[in-house]
Design a protein around this motif. Structure first.
Motif, PDB file in Angstrom:
ATOM      1  N   LYS A 149      -8.251   2.520  -5.445  1.00 20.00           N
ATOM      2  CA  LYS A 149      -8.667   1.384  -5.218  1.00 20.00           C
ATOM      3  C   LYS A 149     -10.244   1.309  -5.694  1.00 20.00           C
ATOM      4  CE  LYS A 149      -9.589  -0.681  -1.319  1.00 20.00           C
ATOM      5  NZ  LYS A 149     -10.567  -0.858  -0.148  1.00 20.00           N
ATOM      6  N   LEU A 204     -16.366  -0.173   0.407  1.00 24.64           N
ATOM      7  CA  LEU A 204     -14.392   0.630   0.825  1.00 24.64           C
ATOM      8  C   LEU A 204     -14.960   1.130   2.215  1.00 24.64           C
ATOM      9  CD1 LEU A 204     -14.897   3.393  -1.708  1.00 24.64           C
ATOM     10  CD2 LEU A 204     -13.114   1.849  -1.287  1.00 24.64           C
ATOM     11  N   PHE A 245       0.729  -1.221   0.116  1.00 21.63           N
ATOM     12  CA  PHE A 245       0.174  -0.006  -0.230  1.00 21.63           C
ATOM     13  C   PHE A 245       0.554   1.667  -0.011  1.00 21.63           C
ATOM     14  CE2 PHE A 245      -3.628  -2.722   1.135  1.00 21.63           C
ATOM     15  CZ  PHE A 245      -4.093  -3.021  -0.076  1.00 21.63           C
ATOM     16  N   SER A 290      -5.289   7.659  -3.144  1.00 30.14           N
ATOM     17  CA  SER A 290      -5.020   6.076  -2.640  1.00 30.14           C
ATOM     18  C   SER A 290      -6.764   5.469  -2.625  1.00 30.14           C
ATOM     19  CB  SER A 290      -4.359   5.223  -1.595  1.00 30.14           C
ATOM     20  OG  SER A 290      -5.032   5.749  -0.511  1.00 30.14           O
ATOM     21  N   THR A 291      -7.648   6.124  -2.417  1.00 28.80           N
ATOM     22  CA  THR A 291      -8.803   5.479  -2.348  1.00 28.80           C
ATOM     23  C   THR A 291      -9.435   5.704  -3.713  1.00 28.80           C
ATOM     24  OG1 THR A 291      -9.343   6.354  -0.034  1.00 28.80           O
ATOM     25  CG2 THR A 291     -11.230   5.901  -1.067  1.00 28.80           C
ATOM     26  N   ILE A 342      -9.279   0.014  -9.433  1.00 32.81           N
ATOM     27  CA  ILE A 342      -9.560  -0.938  -9.405  1.00 32.81           C
ATOM     28  C   ILE A 342     -11.079  -1.925  -8.789  1.00 32.81           C
ATOM     29  CG2 ILE A 342      -8.329  -2.743  -8.088  1.00 32.81           C
ATOM     30  CD1 ILE A 342      -6.242  -1.415  -8.005  1.00 32.81           C
TER      31      ILE A 342
END
Length: 158
Positions: A56, A74, A38, A52-53, A59
């Motif tokens: 994510k 989440l 991470f 990063s969120t 993805i």
């Protein structure tokens, strides 16, 4: 992040003898590996102008998801997901559509630009890429099998 700043496994992370590691030791090693992953993921996402969120979410959107489904995945409030999707949509990385079977539901989709963005993030994760490249083909195959089994076991219990 400099290599020396990465968390190091505790001395008791694995038994000195040939006995099987305990669940606690495996959890520690898993936590260290995911933490390093991470750190790499967040740093590379930032280089691409993403949190990063946001990365994510890209993805997770390899297949369409409802806004509520994203919030559950989440572990956050749906209003937070709305803000994340708003920003990604503004950059052309995702789009929203009303569900054809229930107009109250909005589905989020990753666009071609979103596909490309996440491909670049993954390709630029050199720390993770090098660590995985150091494993043999047999090791990568075994790791993939173990991770799938672990994921199924964790998913069954959530």
């Amino acid at each position: 992040m400099p290599h020396s700043a990465r968390p190091q496994p505790p001395a008791d992370a694995l038994p000195a003898d040939a006995s099987a590691p305990t669940a606690g030791q495996l959890i520690d090693l898993f936590a260290l590996a995911t933490s390093a992953y991470f750190q790499d993921f967040a740093a590379v996402a930032a280089q691409h102008g993403l949190t990063s969120t946001q990365a994510k979410v890209l993805i997770l959107l390899r297949e369409p998801r409802t806004m509520r489904g994203l919030a559950e995945e989440l572990i956050c409030d749906a209003s937070n997901v709305t803000g994340i999707i708003d920003r990604l949509e503004g950059r052309g990385l995702v789009r929203r559509e009303v569900d054809p079977t229930d107009r109250r539901i909005k589905n989020a989709f990753r666009t071609e630009a979103g596909d490309e963005a996440i491909r670049h993030v993954r390709a630029d994760m050199q720390t993770t890429q090098r660590a995985l490249a150091d494993l043999s083909d047999d090791d990568r195959t075994a790791l993939a099998d173990l991770l799938r089994r672990l994921h199924r076991g964790l998913e069954d219990r959530v």
